[in-house]
Enzyme design. Structure first.
Site, short mmCIF file in Angstrom:
data_model
loop_
_atom_site.label_atom_id
_atom_site.label_comp_id
_atom_site.label_asym_id
_atom_site.label_seq_id
_atom_site.Cartn_x
_atom_site.Cartn_y
_atom_site.Cartn_z
N THR A 4 7.36 -7.03 0.81
CA THR A 4 5.97 -6.61 0.79
C THR A 4 5.71 -5.43 -0.13
OG1 THR A 4 6.36 -5.20 2.73
CG2 THR A 4 5.56 -7.44 3.14
N LYS A 5 6.73 -4.89 -0.75
CA LYS A 5 6.55 -3.74 -1.62
C LYS A 5 5.87 -4.15 -2.94
CE LYS A 5 8.51 -0.52 0.94
NZ LYS A 5 8.86 -1.25 2.16
N ASN A 6 5.42 -3.15 -3.70
CA ASN A 6 4.80 -3.44 -5.00
C ASN A 6 5.75 -4.22 -5.90
OD1 ASN A 6 3.17 -1.39 -3.78
ND2 ASN A 6 2.28 -0.96 -5.79
#
Length: 367
Positions: A185-187
């Protein structure tokens, strides 16, 4: 109109051809660990952050833990940090046998209030673990000044701060090392778990590299440290290298979405996130605070808008970590923010129509 909080599948759909190609390339090569993609990703992330070394690992949590071990933090030591964060920031301190010392957060940033650091220092304090939260850096000048005054080490929790800078200087350059997470879910997200340490310290990098593979420093089957199995899989490194080419564009889209929210919600009695002077913002999260959070969230759900709470319970309220806190009321801003914070969707594959629907729904609630 359905508005999902995340859409990981959309990332794959955008990059299906290069992702499929590189995954097949890795599988057919027979090189599944410490291969060419792994080595290239270390160089690319280190270069992105202006650091000499990247040490690729199997998670952001391992990045924090190995950072502690490479610095020699252990029983009897204290590490100053904050309780408004994901648990990995604290659990990795506790796992070493050291003691986390919580200070409150700045209400405008949700990150460490640097004016409180000096009062938290004791003869046992060894390090400060500032947490860069939601896509921008904490008050790095305040942190580094406090560290210098008190002869402390700074280890940056940059799990949510890939590509973040202060006055043009990226995370990873304000302490001995910084740890990043590449959770999905991180950038910049892998196809599973992955993480990395960046540092400019040659000896520290050598220790971290040894610790990630059972403590093997000099050569195979010679153990210089107690270590772990924390290599980054070659497939994860390959996936991350493909996505890294799109990260800047995805962050630009996040900024466009944030601009819409900031414009449409500006007339409400609703504290909105701000970009701190000198910082860029990669908008990992868009967090608002309201005492009516527990009414707003189900209202949005009725409008088919997903939202999330990061983080609903401060760490000093959780059973394993309560002994390190001062009880209810000891961290008033941390506790208030945990009661009021709500995160709105801001992933880069939202359409303008979806973003406008979220904004209208929030406005309708307060109207």
């Amino acid at each position: 109109m359905r508005v999902p909080f995340y859409d990981i599948k959309a990332q794959y759909d955008e990059l299906a051809a290069p992702l499929d190609k590189v995954v097949h390339e890795v599988i057919s090569s027979g090189v599944y660990a410490l291969g060419p993609h792994h080595n290239a990703l270390e160089r690319e992330i280190a270069e992105l952050h202006g650091c000499k070394h990247g040490i690729a690992l199997n998670s952001g949590t391992d990045a924090l833990r190995i950072m502690m071990d490479a610095q020699g933090i252990g029983p009897g030591d204290e590490v100053i940090t904050t309780a408004f964060t994901f648990v990995a920031s604290t659990e990795t301190i506790v796992q070493t046998g050291a003691t986390p010392v919580f200070v409150d957060v700045d209400p405008s940033t949700f990150m460490i209030d640097t004016s409180l650091i000096d009062a938290a220092v004791t003869e046992r304090t060894k390090a400060i673990l500032p947490i860069h939260l939601f896509g921008q850096l904490c008050d790095v000048r305040g942190v580094t000044a406090a560290a210098e005054r008190n002869s402390l080490v700074v280890l940056e929790d940059a799990a949510q701060a890939i590509g973040c800078t202060y006055e043009g200087t990226p995370s990873g350059n304000f302490g001995v090392a910084a740890g990043f997470s590449f959770y999905v879910t991180k950038n910049l997200g892998a196809a599973g778990d992955a993480g990395m340490i960046v540092t400019n310290d040659d000896e520290y990098a050598a220790r971290a590299r040894a610790i990630r593979i059972h403590g093997m420093g000099r050569e195979r089957y010679y153990y210089d440290y107690v270590g772990y199995t924390s290599r980054m899989d070659e497939i994860q490194a390959a996936v991350l290298r493909v996505k890294l080419q799109r990260m800047a564009a995805w962050n630009e889209r996040r900024a466009e979405i944030a601009a819409i929210y900031l414009d449409r919600l500006s007339g409400l009695d609703l504290p909105l996130p701000s970009i701190q002077p000198g910082n860029n913002h990669t908008w990992h999260q868009f967090a608002v605070t309201t005492p009516r959070r527990n009414e707003l969230m189900p209202f949005l759900r009725e409008r088919q808008v997903d939202s999330m709470i990061y983080y609903p319970v401060p760490l000093h309220f959780h059973a394993p970590y309560a002994r390190f806190g001062g009880g209810e009321g000891s961290l008033p801003e941390t506790e208030r923010i945990s009661r009021e914070v709500l995160n709105l969707p801001i992933h880069p594959h939202l359409t303008d129509e979806q973003v406008e629907h979220v904004a209208r729904s929030v406005v309708d609630f307060f109207a």
